[in-house]
Design a protein around this motif. Structure first.
Motif, PDB file in Angstrom:
ATOM      1  N   ALA A 304       0.841  -1.203   0.000  1.00 46.38           N
ATOM      2  CA  ALA A 304       0.000   0.000   0.000  1.00 46.38           C
ATOM      3  C   ALA A 304       0.874   1.249   0.000  1.00 46.38           C
ATOM      4  N   ALA A 316       2.625   7.918   2.466  1.00 47.18           N
ATOM      5  CA  ALA A 316       2.085   6.928   3.397  1.00 47.18           C
ATOM      6  C   ALA A 316       2.312   5.540   2.821  1.00 47.18           C
ATOM      7  N   SER A 317       2.683   4.591   3.677  1.00 49.41           N
ATOM      8  CA  SER A 317       2.915   3.212   3.255  1.00 49.41           C
ATOM      9  C   SER A 317       2.339   2.265   4.291  1.00 49.41           C
ATOM     10  N   GLY A 318       1.881   1.098   3.815  1.00 45.90           N
ATOM     11  CA  GLY A 318       1.270   0.118   4.710  1.00 45.90           C
ATOM     12  C   GLY A 318       1.981  -1.211   4.649  1.00 45.90           C
ATOM     13  N   ILE A 326       0.681   1.531   9.453  1.00 46.18           N
ATOM     14  CA  ILE A 326       0.782   2.567   8.433  1.00 46.18           C
ATOM     15  C   ILE A 326       1.850   3.543   8.882  1.00 46.18           C
ATOM     16  N   THR A 342      -2.710  -0.555  12.984  1.00 45.93           N
ATOM     17  CA  THR A 342      -4.093  -0.712  12.542  1.00 45.93           C
ATOM     18  C   THR A 342      -4.751  -1.974  13.085  1.00 45.93           C
ATOM     19  N   VAL A 346      -2.538  -4.256   6.188  1.00 44.16           N
ATOM     20  CA  VAL A 346      -2.847  -3.078   5.381  1.00 44.16           C
ATOM     21  C   VAL A 346      -2.688  -3.454   3.912  1.00 44.16           C
ATOM     22  N   LEU A 349      -4.117   2.053   0.337  1.00 42.71           N
ATOM     23  CA  LEU A 349      -4.250   3.370   0.965  1.00 42.71           C
ATOM     24  C   LEU A 349      -4.734   4.379  -0.069  1.00 42.71           C
ATOM     25  N   TRP A 351      -5.690   8.763  -0.176  1.00 43.36           N
ATOM     26  CA  TRP A 351      -5.883  10.068   0.458  1.00 43.36           C
ATOM     27  C   TRP A 351      -7.167  10.697  -0.070  1.00 43.36           C
ATOM     28  N   LEU A 358      -7.272   9.980   5.403  1.00 39.17           N
ATOM     29  CA  LEU A 358      -6.644   8.832   4.742  1.00 39.17           C
ATOM     30  C   LEU A 358      -7.535   7.621   4.935  1.00 39.17           C
ATOM     31  N   SER A 360      -7.856   3.486   4.521  1.00 38.78           N
ATOM     32  CA  SER A 360      -7.055   2.260   4.421  1.00 38.78           C
ATOM     33  C   SER A 360      -7.979   1.058   4.334  1.00 38.78           C
ATOM     34  N   HIS A 362      -8.196  -3.280   4.682  1.00 38.28           N
ATOM     35  CA  HIS A 362      -7.528  -4.242   5.559  1.00 38.28           C
ATOM     36  C   HIS A 362      -7.972  -5.671   5.283  1.00 38.28           C
TER      37      HIS A 362
END
Length: 442
Positions: A304, A316-318, A326, A342, A346, A349, A351, A358, A360, A362
């Protein structure tokens, strides 16, 4: 011995002791009297021996006590003054003093303009907890390293189901195969470009990878591809020799690719738990390009990725199932600005284009969508409906509707970000002004 001799001897002893000057009477006797002088005998009848004893003993103690009392009284007064000055008799080290007096208003409140008045609080946005539309997505592949859905700028959503790519037109709800200028990565390591207007294959890009291509992202005429071999290539689809740059850093399959809005930086996540940021200025056609940042804080696969639309240097990275975090990165320095747990894998993602939010998606156990407020990272809403991990997520061109696809073979549409407010300046510009043929002076 004669009396005069004894007196002379006594004077000599007095002189030796340095006390002659203190006895003027003796000097007078020495000079004028030389008869009946045996020795100097003080007049004991005029002396008070009791008073002398008292003065030598008790009187001295009283004097010392008096000095002690005066000294103790002055010391107590000094300590009291010191305590009052430094406020040492309080129980707390730090204490608040009385509130400062209310400042005098130089300009009466009634003369303030409406610009300085407090703005009314923004009403809370209603976020539906269920999807607005659900479509079937049979035979969708549940693979964490594949990216099988994309919503294009023409408001057409492309979804790969097994061996076929389907297109869903958001304007009329129609479904067809392939689409206008659609890029498809294949297991054979090649990439195909299709045009749906004539429903024909435009070209096939070969030589960039040695195994399947699972990640794609466009930047104008540049198509960036990531493969299971860990390589990333930039392909210029306008020219015959399409490979214009190669990025090598990942040791395992590339799971995610995302270009920044300015088109200068590329973020890539891999199954090797690594996150790279590449800069186009450092890209090279003939040699392996050097990364701008190599970020190793993730402890699971990085799939992500999302660049912030209101802060260009924010990424942002997951992380995958074993991490469930995140992370937020500063593109300029490579520093991790924040991280939030979280509680589940993840997968994707997004925005919000109009708010500082944001979204996300799952995996187990809830397979939910979570909406976060940034930068406080407070959970705003939880959207549930999928029964399998939500691997694929994208948003409409206007940023209002979010589409998700999961291993439960369903495609769902959510009003997660809501209708955005049109700026007053834009509304004002759209309104026709009176007498348009008359030139205005501004």
């Amino acid at each position: 011995m004669a009396a005069s001799d004894r007196l002379s001897a006594l004077l000599v002893r007095r002189l030796s002791k340095g006390s002659l000057s203190s006895c003027p009477e003796l000097m007078m006797q020495f000079h004028h009297t030389r008869e009946n002088l045996d020795r100097f005998i003080p007049n004991r009848s005029a002396m008070d021996f009791d008073f002398a004893h008292y003065m030598l003993t008790e009187g001295r103690k009283g004097k010392e006590n008096k000095k002690g009392v005066v000294s103790s009284l002055s010391k107590e007064a000094y300590l009291k003054l010191l305590a009052e000055t430094f406020n040492m008799n309080r129980t707390c080290i730090l204490a608040f003093k009385n509130k400062p007096p209310t400042p005098v208003e130089l300009i009466p409140h009634q003369f303030y303009s409406s610009v300085h008045q407090s703005k009314p609080s923004k009403p809370l946005r209603h976020i539906p907890q269920t999807s607005e539309k659900t479509l079937d997505a049979p035979d969708i592949i549940d693979d964490y390293c594949l990216n099988l859905m994309d919503w294009g700028s023409s408001n057409v959503l492309a979804l790969a189901l097994e061996n076929t790519v389907y297109l869903w037109d958001a304007l009329n709800g129609s479904t067809s195969e392939l689409g206008q200028h659609v890029a498809i990565g294949l297991n054979s390591s090649s990439v195909q470009l299709w045009d749906s207007t004539e429903n024909r294959l435009l070209r096939t890009l070969k030589g960039g990878h040695q195994s399947r291509v699972g990640s794609l992202d466009w930047k104008n005429h540049i198509l960036t591809t990531g493969g299971m071999d860990g390589k990333i290539t930039n392909n210029d689809v306008r020219v015959h020799s399409h490979i214009v740059a190669t990025f090598v850093g990942h040791q395992q399959e590339v799971c995610g690719l995302k270009w920044s809005a300015c088109g200068q930086q590329l973020a890539s996540g891999g199954n090797d738990n690594l996150l790279y940021i590449w800069d186009m200025l450092m890209a090279s056609m003939h040699s392996r390009s050097q990364w701008l940042h190599k970020l190793e804080d993730h402890s699971a696969a990085v799939r992500a990725l999302a660049w912030c639309p209101f802060q260009n240097n924010l990424l942002a990275s997951g992380g995958g199932g074993s991490e469930c975090c995140i992370k937020f990165w500063d593109n300029h320095t490579g520093a991790c600005l924040d991280s939030v747990d979280t509680g589940s894998q993840v997968c994707a993602l997004l925005w919000n284009k109009n708010e500082r939010e944001l979204l996300s998606s799952h995996g187990s156990t809830q397979n939910q969508l979570t909406l976060w407020k940034y930068p406080s990272l407070v959970r705003i809403a939880e959207l549930t409906g999928h029964t399998s991990r939500v691997l694929f997520m994208d948003q409409s061109p206007d940023g209002r509707i979010v589409a998700t696809a999961a291993g439960d073979e369903t495609l769902r549409f959510w009003n997660a970000f809501g209708a955005h407010e049109v700026k007053k300046d834009a509304l004002k510009a759209e309104q026709p002004r009176p007498f348009p043929h008359i030139r205005q002076i501004r």
